[in-house]
Design an enzyme around this catalytic site. Structure first.
Site, PDB file in Angstrom:
ATOM      1  N   GLY A  29       0.794  -1.218   0.000  1.00  0.00           N
ATOM      2  CA  GLY A  29       0.000   0.000   0.000  1.00  0.00           C
ATOM      3  C   GLY A  29       0.828   1.270   0.000  1.00  0.00           C
ATOM      4  N   CYS A 237     -27.435  -9.645 -16.300  1.00  0.00           N
ATOM      5  CA  CYS A 237     -26.880  -9.369 -17.624  1.00  0.00           C
ATOM      6  C   CYS A 237     -27.896  -9.789 -18.689  1.00  0.00           C
ATOM      7  CB  CYS A 237     -25.575 -10.130 -17.812  1.00  0.00           C
ATOM      8  SG  CYS A 237     -24.910  -9.986 -19.485  1.00  0.00           S
TER       9      CYS A 237
END
Lengths: 289, 256
Positions: A29, A237
């Site tokens: 990070g 979808c």
């Protein structure tokens, strides 16, 4: 072979980038500065991701590029061609076959394995930037772990919209230490940041590289009374009928007609090949444009 | 009683020029001290040295921390000092826009310090922010407005709310009433006096406005060219100034 050095960049540059990547992996990070090179494409088109990909590619790799989930958009096609030409590596559109995947704004629906690398293109690596314009100050905030400001952003969201309205580039805390911008992926993808593959983030214009090693704890920031929610369009979808994938909404005519389809084209095609059909879909055929 | 703040021999030089020289004093809990002097006399330099914004060249600033007792804030590590400055200390700037985030709503501004010390419950943060807005006489329905939509006086009151929300024990104020018109100044002073008494705050107020210290300060320190030329109880210094410069300062105030 071509007249280019393998993967376009010279070996010294790749070595410098690999060092930054290793440092990034060692400090999950943390934004590692690196000497970003001029690439034969404009800033904002993935110069950071391309440099990271160039540094990790080997001749045996199979390369895949996605842009907003799709393999066939301009950005994806041109970067894929770039490495086909300069590195001569095999390319693919299938997530399972790829060993290095460069991505813009999405994580593939298919879970990645530990032998795969996901390279992100990052426009603005600093999650605190819009609240604290000074780089000196934000670096100090990272080093001293002063992250209260990140919650001010979420607070503003709730006070203005009644819910955390940040839908992409949703800030995360990596391994309990650094707050990181996961690049503009939808927050639907945030839970997938805990994955088996290596994740590398390259920001070319801002000259930063950061990384999330495999199986690293990545937590999306939130409030106790407004917990994080991985949201998506409330629909299935229309092509493949998937209810668990992230959807794009398309306007299809001037009469208000619209359809939802998987943003991950490889995932959608794979499902249709397997015989799944959505509300507006047609049975899968080879070579249908 | 132990002092809350013990300052010994603080000096700050800008090259060969003196910022402030050899300043020492004690500040006790609940006490308000005023620092007056003309422009360039080193008031703000001194305040910034005390609040940790500037590193003094010599001297010690000992603060009575809650856990470890007296600690020198100049030699303590930066994370500790920054922690102090968002919990036990508060700093009110002369210009509210230096102390506020202008692109964040009033509620977010007040809540920032709470979130910086670990508050993670939106409802509670918001309740406290609204409560503090009402304590500084800002309507609760302005909680989602940005400070840029506020008047100068409201911005200054918002800055005070934002600083006091974590219940600090020591407040540094740099010309808190500068740039406000007199009626707004009067209301702000009233408010500050109430809050100081109610929360038993210690405060150090830098100002060139003698009326401000007359109203707020228990004790007064007069500075000239970086040196402290006179100290004493406020009324004593103002009514019976001993040093030539203090006499000049007191007699310079316009009588209406």
């Amino acid at each position: 072979m071509t007249d280019y050095n393998f993967a376009y960049l010279d070996e010294q540059t790749k070595r410098m980038i690999r060092r930054a990547i290793l440092k990034g992996l060692a400090i999950p990070g943390y934004q590692v500065p690196f000497a970003s090179r001029e690439m034969p494409m404009p800033y904002g088109w993935g110069t950071g991701g391309v440099q990271v990909s160039a540094a990790v590619l080997t001749p045996d790799d199979t390369f895949k590029v996605i842009d907003q989930g799709a393999d066939d958009t301009t950005n994806a096609v041109s970067i894929r061609r770039f490495f086909e030409k300069t590195a001569g590596v095999a390319v693919t559109e299938a997530t399972v076959d790829a060993s290095v995947i460069q991505t813009r704004h999405r994580i593939p629906e298919q879970d990645l394995r530990s032998d795969q690398i996901l390279v992100y293109q990052v426009p603005i690596p600093e999650p605190l930037r819009f609240l604290e314009p000074s780089e000196v100050e934000t670096r100090k905030m990272h080093s001293l772990e002063e992250y209260g400001l990140m919650h001010v952003k979420l607070y503003e969201d709730i006070s203005q919209h009644g819910a955390i309205a940040t839908a992409y580039a949703y800030p995360v805390k990596v391994e309990g230490r650094y707050v990181m911008d996961p690049s503009p992926i939808p927050k639907f993808d945030n839970p997938k940041l805990n994955m088996a593959g290596i994740q590398l983030f390259g920001a070319g214009r801002e000259q930063r590289i950061y990384a999330v090693p495999p199986y690293t704890d990545v937590v999306s920031l939130d409030f106790d009374d407004y917990p994080f929610e991985a949201s998506k369009a409330d629909h299935a979808c229309d092509l493949c009928g998937a209810e668990d994938s992230y959807l794009d909404e398309l306007i299809v005519d001037d009469a208000g007609g619209r359809m939802f389809m998987c943003s991950d084209t490889d995932y959608c095609a794979g499902r249709r090949k397997a015989g799944c059909i959505g509300a507006q879909g047609v049975p899968y055929q080879e070579d249908v444009a | 009683m132990n002092p809350l703040l013990n300052v010994t021999g603080v000096s700050k030089f800008y090259g060969n020029r003196i910022g402030c020289k050899d300043v020492s004093f004690d500040l006790y809990p609940g006490e308000v001290m005023g620092i007056v002097g003309e422009s360039g006399s080193g008031k703000s330099t001194l305040l910034n040295c005390l609040a940790g914004h500037l590193g003094p060249d010599t001297g010690a600033v000992n603060f009575d921390t809650r856990i470890e007792g007296m600690r020198d804030t100049i030699t303590m590590s930066e994370p500790e000092r920054r922690m102090l400055s968002r919990t036990d200390w508060a700093f009110v700037h002369q210009h509210a826009r230096d102390g506020l985030r202008m692109n964040v709503s009033a509620g977010g501004n007040v809540g920032e310090r709470l979130m910086a010390v670990g508050a993670r419950h939106y409802g509670e943060i918001r309740d406290q922010a609204t409560d503090w807005l009402s304590r500084v006489e800002i309507n609760a329905d302005r909680v989602d407005d940005r400070p840029s939509a506020f008047s100068g006086g409201m911005q200054q009151r918002l800055q005070i709310a934002r600083n006091l929300v974590t219940g600090p024990r020591l407040v540094f104020m740099d010309e808190p009433t500068g740039g406000l018109d007199v009626s707004v100044q009067a209301r702000l002073l009233d408010l500050l006096r109430g809050l100081v008494r109610e929360m038993n705050l210690s405060a150090i107020i830098v100002t060139h406005d003698l009326a401000v210290v007359r109203l707020l300060a228990d004790r007064l320190m007069v500075m000239k060219d970086g040196h402290v030329v006179e100290t004493g109880l406020t009324d004593q210094v103002l009514d019976d100034p001993q040093h030539g410069y203090t006499q000049l300062l007191v007699s310079s105030v316009l009588q209406v």
